[in-house]
Design a protein around this motif. Structure first.
Motif, PDB file in Angstrom:
ATOM      1  N   GLU A 178      12.886  44.302 -20.913  1.00  0.00           N
ATOM      2  CA  GLU A 178      12.017  45.438 -20.582  1.00  0.00           C
ATOM      3  C   GLU A 178      10.560  45.112 -20.925  1.00  0.00           C
ATOM      4  OE1 GLU A 178      13.918  48.739 -22.590  1.00  0.00           O
ATOM      5  OE2 GLU A 178      15.268  49.098 -20.882  1.00  0.00           O
ATOM      6  N   CYS A 212       7.433  45.025 -18.338  1.00  0.00           N
ATOM      7  CA  CYS A 212       6.195  45.781 -18.598  1.00  0.00           C
ATOM      8  C   CYS A 212       4.980  44.869 -18.463  1.00  0.00           C
ATOM      9  CB  CYS A 212       6.212  46.386 -20.002  1.00  0.00           C
ATOM     10  SG  CYS A 212       7.257  47.846 -20.137  1.00  0.00           S
ATOM     11  N   CYS A 232       9.388  50.666 -19.456  1.00  0.00           N
ATOM     12  CA  CYS A 232      10.378  50.138 -18.515  1.00  0.00           C
ATOM     13  C   CYS A 232      11.767  50.490 -19.024  1.00  0.00           C
ATOM     14  CB  CYS A 232      10.247  48.615 -18.418  1.00  0.00           C
ATOM     15  SG  CYS A 232      11.581  47.847 -17.479  1.00  0.00           S
ATOM     16  N   VAL A 233      12.643  50.872 -18.118  1.00  0.00           N
ATOM     17  CA  VAL A 233      14.047  51.104 -18.453  1.00  0.00           C
ATOM     18  C   VAL A 233      14.871  50.207 -17.539  1.00  0.00           C
ATOM     19  CG1 VAL A 233      15.888  52.809 -18.677  1.00  0.00           C
ATOM     20  CG2 VAL A 233      13.496  53.507 -18.999  1.00  0.00           C
ATOM     21  N   ALA A 234      15.577  49.230 -18.129  1.00  0.00           N
ATOM     22  CA  ALA A 234      16.388  48.309 -17.325  1.00  0.00           C
ATOM     23  C   ALA A 234      17.707  48.989 -16.976  1.00  0.00           C
ATOM     24  CB  ALA A 234      16.637  47.015 -18.094  1.00  0.00           C
ATOM     25  N   ALA A 266      15.297  47.984 -12.438  1.00  0.00           N
ATOM     26  CA  ALA A 266      14.426  48.496 -13.496  1.00  0.00           C
ATOM     27  C   ALA A 266      13.578  49.622 -12.947  1.00  0.00           C
ATOM     28  CB  ALA A 266      13.544  47.391 -14.046  1.00  0.00           C
ATOM     29  N   VAL A 299      10.009  51.634 -13.895  1.00  0.00           N
ATOM     30  CA  VAL A 299       8.793  51.527 -14.709  1.00  0.00           C
ATOM     31  C   VAL A 299       7.925  52.765 -14.497  1.00  0.00           C
ATOM     32  CG1 VAL A 299       8.751  48.997 -14.769  1.00  0.00           C
ATOM     33  CG2 VAL A 299       7.564  50.210 -12.923  1.00  0.00           C
ATOM     34  N   ARG A 343      15.929  57.081 -19.793  1.00  0.00           N
ATOM     35  CA  ARG A 343      16.902  56.507 -20.738  1.00  0.00           C
ATOM     36  C   ARG A 343      18.046  57.492 -21.018  1.00  0.00           C
ATOM     37  NH1 ARG A 343      14.432  51.974 -23.012  1.00  0.00           N
ATOM     38  NH2 ARG A 343      12.253  52.236 -22.478  1.00  0.00           N
ATOM     39  N   ARG A 394      22.874  51.958 -17.419  1.00  0.00           N
ATOM     40  CA  ARG A 394      22.148  50.937 -18.186  1.00  0.00           C
ATOM     41  C   ARG A 394      22.627  49.526 -17.838  1.00  0.00           C
ATOM     42  NH1 ARG A 394      17.439  50.568 -20.475  1.00  0.00           N
ATOM     43  NH2 ARG A 394      17.515  50.992 -22.708  1.00  0.00           N
TER      44      ARG A 394
END
Ligand code: PLP
Length: 387
Positions: free
Chosen positions: A44, A48, A56-58, A203, A205, A216, A239
């Motif tokens: 992440e 970013c 960022c959330v992967a 991802a 962002v 998340r 996730r």
């Protein structure tokens, strides 16, 4: 030598570097096999840095990221979302996941992305009908930046948030700023055929810490802050695993290299196919300020010449089959969404431009591991097919 003697040339296969396995090894050694772990955090951070965004959330796919991105913008049942017709189905499917309706808009010839003139028409017409579009899902197709100045201005004028589908555009920039960072939310894909891959992954962002926290939360079953499992909202299991994030960390080290090589391949084709009659590498030019990662090199056949009725017209399908006899994979361009049975009922503004691109275009092998001799084999096959 016969074609079948050659190894197959794929369209855009994964291209691993030297460090992916180190990250994966470390995850297994440390027993970080659960989704969240050091590789995920590192991946992440890498995204970013590359995308020029703070959060960022992967996730486990680009499609999941699009779905969450729409939810973050408040898209729900009965809403309308503006979207180019010329895209991969995942873009439009994500709108349907929310119970919303895609409102499709034609492409412009210059970038193949959503046409700003048609987009204004679409927004004004939807407003006249009493439907304010809830969001604009902006796609940068084949890595080429959409017309961000005009589209950004339209989004501001009509107060419509942008979700950027940069699934194909990791490493592309507009006025030196990475794509994916322009919208309220941006999305990347790390599917096996993209410029970088985790085998499957995505991802989301954003510049907004509240949206990142909500992403998340939604991606991990929407658990309330309680010691037991309490839920007040529908959540998802989206996730990315810490193992796959390890592959992603190794891949992110290679981004600049991979963009450079894709662009070299594009220029190679441009030079070596220039003399072929009735075929051109396109879209040829980047608009001022735009830099495309040239994820896939695409070609267009000239429209059939009515004055030369004897010439058997080459079509994308005759070219594809000719390449296939040399064990070379190629693919038609994305079939526009307004021509898909799935979206037959959805509103569409224009349509001739993207329908024509689909009728005349083909994607050529563009993987970064291609050698010059591979490229020559593709070019020779095309030359023979057009002779
Ligand atoms: C690949 C792709 C997606 C979906 O990404 P996945 O990671 O395969 O789910 C979405 N939009 C576009 C334009 C794509 O090319």
């Amino acid at each position: 030598m016969r074609s079948q003697d050659h190894d197959r040339i794929f369209l855009s296969p994964p291209h691993l570097g030297r460090h992916e396995l180190n990250y994966v090894h470390k995850a297994i050694e440390d027993n970080w096999v659960a989704p969240v772990g050091p590789n995920l955090v590192g991946f992440e951070a890498d995204i970013c840095a590359a995308a020029g965004v703070p959060f960022c959330v992967a996730l486990n796919s680009g499609t999941a990221a699009l779905h969450l991105g729409l939810l973050l913008l408040g898209v729900g049942p009965g809403d309308e979302v503006l979207c180019p017709s010329f895209t991969f189905v995942a873009t439009a499917n994500a709108i349907r996941y929310c119970g919303a309706t895609p409102v499709f808009v034609d492409s412009e010839a210059a970038t193949w992305n959503i046409c700003p003139v048609r987009l204004r028409e679409a927004i004004e017409d939807r407003l006249r009908r009493g439907h304010k579009p809830r969001a604009l899902l902006l796609v940068h197709l084949y890595g080429m930046p959409a017309q961000l100045a005009e589209i950004g201005a339209l989004a501001e004028e009509f107060d419509i948030p942008i979700l950027e589908d940069a699934a194909e555009a990791l490493g592309s920039t507009w006025q030196q700023q990475p794509l994916g960072s322009f919208g309220r939310v941006g999305v990347f894909s790390f599917n096996g055929n993209k410029i970088l891959t985790t085998s499957g992954g995505g991802a989301l962002v954003t510049h907004d810490p509240t949206l990142a926290a909500r992403a998340r939360y939604l991606a991990t079953q929407a658990k309330d802050a309680a010691p037991y499992y309490q839920h007040s909202e529908v959540g998802y299991n989206y996730r990315l695993s810490n193992i796959l994030a390890g592959i992603g960390r190794g891949q992110m080290e290679l981004l600049a290299d991979r963009v450079k090589r894709r662009r070299e391949i594009f220029r190679w084709y441009q030079g070596h196919l220039a003399a072929l009659p009735g075929l051109a590498v396109a879209p040829a030019a980047e608009p001022p300020g735009a830099l495309s990662n040239r994820w896939l090199t695409t070609v267009l056949l000239a429209p059939p010449d009515p004055a030369d009725a004897d010439a058997p017209p080459a079509t994308p399908e005759t070219l594809r089959l000719a390449l296939e006899t040399r064990n070379v994979e190629s693919r038609p361009l994305w079939k526009p969404m307004h021509l898909q049975p799935l979206f037959a009922e959805a509103p569409m503004y224009g349509g001739a431009v993207c329908a024509d691109l689909f009728a005349r275009g083909l994607c050529l092998p563009s993987g970064t591991a291609l050698t010059d001799s591979d490229l020559r084999r593709v070019a020779e096959a095309l030359a023979e097919a057009l002779r």
